[in-house]
Design a protein around this motif. Structure first.
Motif, short mmCIF file in Angstrom:
data_model
loop_
_atom_site.label_atom_id
_atom_site.label_comp_id
_atom_site.label_asym_id
_atom_site.label_seq_id
_atom_site.Cartn_x
_atom_site.Cartn_y
_atom_site.Cartn_z
N LEU A 95 -11.24 19.31 24.48
CA LEU A 95 -10.42 20.16 23.62
C LEU A 95 -11.28 21.30 23.11
N ILE A 96 -10.74 22.50 23.17
CA ILE A 96 -11.42 23.66 22.60
C ILE A 96 -10.86 23.87 21.20
N ASP A 97 -11.71 23.67 20.20
CA ASP A 97 -11.28 23.74 18.81
C ASP A 97 -11.40 25.19 18.31
N LEU A 98 -10.27 25.78 17.97
CA LEU A 98 -10.25 27.17 17.50
C LEU A 98 -9.80 27.25 16.03
N GLU A 99 -10.22 26.26 15.25
CA GLU A 99 -9.87 26.22 13.83
C GLU A 99 -10.37 27.46 13.09
N ILE A 100 -11.48 28.03 13.54
CA ILE A 100 -12.00 29.22 12.83
C ILE A 100 -11.05 30.40 13.00
N VAL A 101 -10.24 30.37 14.03
CA VAL A 101 -9.29 31.46 14.27
C VAL A 101 -7.96 31.18 13.57
N GLU A 102 -7.50 29.94 13.68
CA GLU A 102 -6.20 29.58 13.10
C GLU A 102 -6.15 28.07 12.92
N GLU A 103 -5.62 27.66 11.83
CA GLU A 103 -5.53 26.22 11.54
C GLU A 103 -4.73 25.50 12.61
N ASP A 104 -5.27 24.36 13.06
CA ASP A 104 -4.63 23.49 14.06
C ASP A 104 -4.51 24.13 15.44
N LEU A 105 -5.29 25.17 15.72
CA LEU A 105 -5.26 25.79 17.04
C LEU A 105 -6.30 25.12 17.93
N ARG A 106 -5.82 24.34 18.90
CA ARG A 106 -6.69 23.63 19.83
C ARG A 106 -6.11 23.75 21.24
N LEU A 107 -7.00 23.82 22.21
CA LEU A 107 -6.56 23.99 23.59
C LEU A 107 -7.13 22.88 24.47
N ALA A 108 -6.29 22.27 25.27
CA ALA A 108 -6.76 21.28 26.24
C ALA A 108 -7.38 22.01 27.43
#
Length: 422
Positions: free
Chosen positions: A324-337
């Motif tokens: 999972l690519i965690d993009l919390e720093i960009v937007e809350e709960d934004l994660r990519l498989a």
């Protein structure tokens, strides 16, 4: 015995020194610890403007991730041969430094580590170099070596020899052989994929001059960081609007995304002028959420963090499974498989170019693929199973051999240095 062998890599670096023995030929080669007990370190420098300090390797990456103000410099080797190499770059506190001076600072760190291990000052060195710093541009390639040599001389290395990195890897492989053969060395690092077809054997390894044993070498400026860029474009940056359409059905301008996916260009998107221009482009985005995310990244200077997430995703998938690519720093709960199929698709063109370079190396030597006895893998990117598998499939009769991905070039350069300086 005042010499060392420096593997200054795009992604990782190491240095070998002789220790023990009254003369160079009786000494034992050793990789010097370059960060704590580690004998390899990421090629990175962090200029900490909060504390007016510098950190190297893993510590540099950690300081940056921890949020200290300053400038993280990575992949400095990739700018050699370009006009950018001698240009100043901002450190974030109003001061500036040339890229070549950053390279000199990093080489100074490696040299000091070597001197601590050897217990003596060092003024002579063998430096590794890719087959091509720059593809299809001999003048730029020559300039790149001159820039690297000038940086090394500026820190007190007065006698310098160069050796091709894949040939150095062949020396490391050859030390374990009991018979003669043809080996195709695949040195795939962060910035370049280099190939050398070398005749090796226990009797040949005693010769200092090995020019006749190198049947061909070739390379392309495509490697690990290019896969990182493709991964980021295919995943992270799509969430910021890459390849999205404007209200008229046209693709939004993409330069900002390619700059964000290229380590040494990321800092260029943070200038007030560039940020202002991007802010005025909101009307081009059919989905304004993409623009909001993009502006958050450039205003908060998250570019390097996103690039690091893409690299981590590549490494995670290469180790097996999905991530999972965690993009919390960009937007809350934004994660990519992200999984291996996506990685293979993202790097399809790069894989093809690398395999073609390997085939061309053998073709240049006038050797049939079936005549290659072994395919020796070294360099951090050979940990990508789909890539090493594609290369092995191109030479099905060759025995795949995996060296130390991060240290075999440094070890081979040390073997060469021992022969040159003994």
């Amino acid at each position: 015995m005042t010499y060392c062998a420096i593997d200054f890599g795009t992604s990782n670096s190491a240095v070998a020194v002789p220790v023990g023995g009254p003369t160079a030929d009786q000494a034992t080669l050793k990789l010097a610890p370059v960060e704590g007990a580690y004998t390899t370190l990421p090629t990175a420098v962090f200029f900490n403007t909060d504390e007016n300090t510098r950190a190297y390797g893993r510590a540099a990456l950690e300081a940056y991730i921890d949020g200290f103000d300053g400038r993280l410099m990575r992949s400095m080797k990739s700018i050699l041969g370009s006009a950018l190499a001698d240009n100043p770059t901002d450190l974030g506190d109003g001061s500036a430094i040339r890229y070549t001076d950053v390279i000199a600072i990093f080489i100074t760190h490696l040299k000091r580590c070597a001197e601590q291990t050897a217990g003596t000052p060092i003024s002579r060195a063998v430096l590794g170099r890719p087959v091509f710093f720059v593809d299809d541009d001999p003048r730029a390639d020559q300039l790149a070596q001159q820039q690297l040599e000038a940086a090394a001389r500026s820190v007190g290395l007065s006698e310098i020899h160069f050796q091709y990195e894949p040939i150095a890897a062949a020396f490391d492989y050859e030390a374990h052989l009991t018979h003669e053969g043809l080996v195709l060395v695949a040195d795939i690092g962060g910035g370049t994929s280099d190939f050398s077809l070398v005749r090796v054997g226990p009797e040949r390894m005693q010769r200092l001059e090995r020019k006749d044993d190198v049947l061909a070498h070739h390379g392309v400026h495509v490697a690990g960081t290019d896969f990182d860029r493709r991964v980021e474009l295919a995943t992270v940056l799509r969430e910021l609007g890459y390849q999205s359409l404007d209200p008229d059905g046209r693709e939004v301008p993409n330069r900002i995304y390619f700059d964000l996916a290229t380590w040494h260009l990321i800092n260029t998107v943070y200038t007030p002028k560039r940020v202002s221009e991007l802010g005025l482009m909101r009307h081009l985005y059919s989905n304004t959420k993409h623009h909001d995310r993009l502006m958050r990244v450039v205003e908060q200077r998250f570019g390097h963090a996103l690039a690091a997430h893409a690299e981590e995703a590549k490494i995670g998938v290469a180790a097996g499974g999905e991530t999972l690519i965690d993009l919390e720093i960009v937007e809350e709960d934004l994660r990519l498989a992200f999984d291996e199929a996506q990685l293979i698709a993202a790097g399809k063109d790069e894989t093809h170019r690398i395999v073609q370079a390997a085939r061309e190396t053998v073709q240049r030597a006038g050797v049939a693929p079936r005549e290659v006895d072994a395919l020796y893998f070294t360099g951090g990117s050979t940990g990508l199973a789909f890539l090493s598998g594609a290369l092995a499939a191109a030479f099905p009769d060759a025995r795949p051999v995996f060296g130390d991905r991060l240290a075999s070039v440094a070890t081979g350069l040390g073997i060469h240095a021992q022969r040159v300086f003994q």
